[in-house]
Write a protein that holds these residues in place. Structure first.
Motif, short mmCIF file in Angstrom:
data_model
loop_
_atom_site.label_atom_id
_atom_site.label_comp_id
_atom_site.label_asym_id
_atom_site.label_seq_id
_atom_site.Cartn_x
_atom_site.Cartn_y
_atom_site.Cartn_z
N LYS A 25 0.83 -1.22 0.00
CA LYS A 25 0.00 0.00 0.00
C LYS A 25 0.86 1.26 0.00
CE LYS A 25 -4.33 -1.60 1.97
NZ LYS A 25 -5.27 -1.49 3.09
N LYS A 26 1.94 1.24 0.76
CA LYS A 26 2.83 2.40 0.85
C LYS A 26 3.45 2.71 -0.52
CE LYS A 26 5.27 4.63 4.26
NZ LYS A 26 4.60 5.71 4.92
N VAL A 27 3.92 1.68 -1.21
CA VAL A 27 4.54 1.86 -2.53
C VAL A 27 3.49 2.32 -3.55
CG1 VAL A 27 5.73 0.71 -4.44
CG2 VAL A 27 6.42 0.25 -2.08
N VAL A 28 2.33 1.70 -3.54
CA VAL A 28 1.27 2.07 -4.48
C VAL A 28 0.86 3.53 -4.26
CG1 VAL A 28 -1.14 1.63 -5.11
CG2 VAL A 28 0.44 -0.29 -4.84
N ALA A 29 0.71 3.94 -3.02
CA ALA A 29 0.35 5.32 -2.70
C ALA A 29 1.43 6.29 -3.19
CB ALA A 29 0.12 5.48 -1.20
N HIS A 30 2.69 5.94 -2.96
CA HIS A 30 3.81 6.78 -3.43
C HIS A 30 3.76 6.92 -4.95
CE1 HIS A 30 7.88 8.36 -3.96
NE2 HIS A 30 7.99 7.48 -4.94
N ASN A 31 3.54 5.81 -5.64
CA ASN A 31 3.55 5.81 -7.10
C ASN A 31 2.40 6.64 -7.68
OD1 ASN A 31 5.85 4.29 -7.23
ND2 ASN A 31 4.83 2.38 -7.74
N LYS A 32 1.30 6.76 -6.96
CA LYS A 32 0.16 7.53 -7.44
C LYS A 32 0.44 9.04 -7.45
CE LYS A 32 -3.58 4.36 -6.40
NZ LYS A 32 -4.76 4.10 -5.57
N CYS A 33 1.30 9.49 -6.55
CA CYS A 33 1.49 10.93 -6.41
C CYS A 33 2.92 11.38 -6.71
CB CYS A 33 1.06 11.38 -5.03
SG CYS A 33 2.02 10.67 -3.70
N SER A 34 3.70 10.57 -7.38
CA SER A 34 5.09 10.93 -7.65
C SER A 34 5.44 10.61 -9.10
CB SER A 34 6.01 10.15 -6.71
OG SER A 34 7.36 10.40 -7.03
N ILE A 35 6.31 11.43 -9.67
CA ILE A 35 6.78 11.13 -11.03
C ILE A 35 7.79 9.99 -10.98
CG2 ILE A 35 6.78 12.71 -12.97
CD1 ILE A 35 8.49 14.61 -11.44
N ASN A 36 8.50 9.87 -9.89
CA ASN A 36 9.48 8.79 -9.72
C ASN A 36 8.78 7.57 -9.17
OD1 ASN A 36 11.70 10.46 -10.49
ND2 ASN A 36 11.50 11.46 -8.51
N LYS A 37 8.55 6.61 -10.02
CA LYS A 37 7.79 5.42 -9.65
C LYS A 37 8.71 4.29 -9.21
CE LYS A 37 4.03 7.28 -11.52
NZ LYS A 37 3.22 8.11 -10.70
N TYR A 38 8.27 3.54 -8.24
CA TYR A 38 8.97 2.34 -7.82
C TYR A 38 8.37 1.13 -8.50
CZ TYR A 38 11.48 4.73 -4.11
OH TYR A 38 12.32 5.54 -3.41
N ILE A 39 9.20 0.18 -8.85
CA ILE A 39 8.73 -1.12 -9.33
C ILE A 39 8.72 -2.03 -8.12
CG2 ILE A 39 9.22 -3.07 -10.83
CD1 ILE A 39 10.67 -1.07 -12.68
N LEU A 40 7.59 -2.63 -7.87
CA LEU A 40 7.43 -3.46 -6.68
C LEU A 40 7.62 -4.92 -7.05
CD1 LEU A 40 6.75 -3.36 -3.67
CD2 LEU A 40 4.35 -3.50 -4.28
N ASN A 41 8.75 -5.46 -6.64
CA ASN A 41 9.11 -6.85 -6.92
C ASN A 41 9.00 -7.69 -5.65
OD1 ASN A 41 9.93 -6.37 -9.66
ND2 ASN A 41 11.80 -5.47 -8.85
N ALA A 42 8.59 -8.93 -5.82
CA ALA A 42 8.59 -9.89 -4.71
C ALA A 42 9.52 -11.03 -5.08
CB ALA A 42 7.19 -10.42 -4.46
N LEU A 43 10.31 -11.45 -4.13
CA LEU A 43 11.20 -12.59 -4.31
C LEU A 43 10.74 -13.67 -3.32
CD1 LEU A 43 13.77 -13.87 -5.51
CD2 LEU A 43 15.03 -12.79 -3.64
N TYR A 44 10.34 -14.81 -3.85
CA TYR A 44 9.85 -15.90 -3.03
C TYR A 44 10.82 -17.07 -3.18
CZ TYR A 44 6.82 -19.67 -1.36
OH TYR A 44 6.31 -20.74 -0.67
N VAL A 45 11.38 -17.49 -2.07
CA VAL A 45 12.30 -18.63 -2.08
C VAL A 45 11.50 -19.86 -1.65
CG1 VAL A 45 14.45 -19.58 -1.19
CG2 VAL A 45 14.24 -17.11 -1.54
N ASN A 46 11.32 -20.75 -2.60
CA ASN A 46 10.50 -21.94 -2.39
C ASN A 46 11.39 -23.11 -1.98
OD1 ASN A 46 8.33 -23.68 -2.41
ND2 ASN A 46 8.37 -23.98 -4.62
N SER A 47 11.46 -23.34 -0.68
CA SER A 47 12.29 -24.43 -0.15
C SER A 47 11.41 -25.46 0.53
CB SER A 47 13.28 -23.90 0.88
OG SER A 47 14.16 -22.98 0.29
N PRO A 48 11.71 -26.74 0.34
CA PRO A 48 10.94 -27.77 1.04
C PRO A 48 11.06 -27.61 2.56
CG PRO A 48 12.36 -28.75 -0.63
CD PRO A 48 12.74 -27.31 -0.52
N LEU A 49 10.02 -28.00 3.25
CA LEU A 49 10.00 -27.89 4.71
C LEU A 49 11.20 -28.62 5.32
CD1 LEU A 49 8.60 -27.00 7.31
CD2 LEU A 49 7.18 -29.06 7.15
#
Length: 97
Positions: A25-49
Motif C-alpha cells: 500500500k505504501k509503494v502504491v500510494a507513493h507511485n500515485k502521487c510521484s513522477i518517480n515510480k517504484y517497481i514493486l518486486n517480490a522474491l519468493y524462495v520456495n524451499s521444502p520444509l
C-alpha cells in the motif's frame, strides 16, 4: 525513505498477504502521487520444509544467529502464501531450491 528516490529492499519474512499489505500500500500510494515510480518486486524462495528444518537446526546448533525453535518453521509453513500480482506486485520471482 521513499522521498529520496533510492532503491529500497525490504529483507524480512512476510509470509502472508496481510503481512505484506502495509508495504504494498505504501509503494502504491507513493507511485500515485510521484513522477518517480517504484517497481514493486517480490522474491519468493520456495524451499521444502525438510530443507528449512535442516538449515535452522544447523544455525541453532552452531549458534550462527539467535535460537529459533523448529516448531516456528512448521507454524510458518502453515500460513505461507506465495506473493501474487493481485496484491499489487509488478513482478514476482520464484526461486526453487
Amino acid at each position: 525513505n521513499m522521498l529520496n528516490n533510492n532503491n529500497i529492499i525490504i529483507d524480512a519474512t512476510h509470509l502472508s498477504v496481510i503481512s505484506r499489505e502495509y508495504i504494498v500500500k505504501k509503494v502504491v500510494a507513493h507511485n500515485k502521487c510521484s513522477i518517480n515510480k517504484y517497481i514493486l518486486n517480490a522474491l519468493y524462495v520456495n524451499s521444502p520444509l525438510s530443507v528449512c528444518k535442516e538449515r535452522l537446526e544447523y544455525r541453532n546448533v552452531n549458534n550462527l544467529q539467535y535460537y529459533i525453535p523448529l516448531e516456528i518453521i512448521e507454524e510458518n509453513n502453515e500460513i505461507v502464501t506465495i506473493p501474487s500480482k493481485n496484491e499489487g506486485f509488478d513482478n514476482i520471482y520464484i526461486i526453487n531450491n
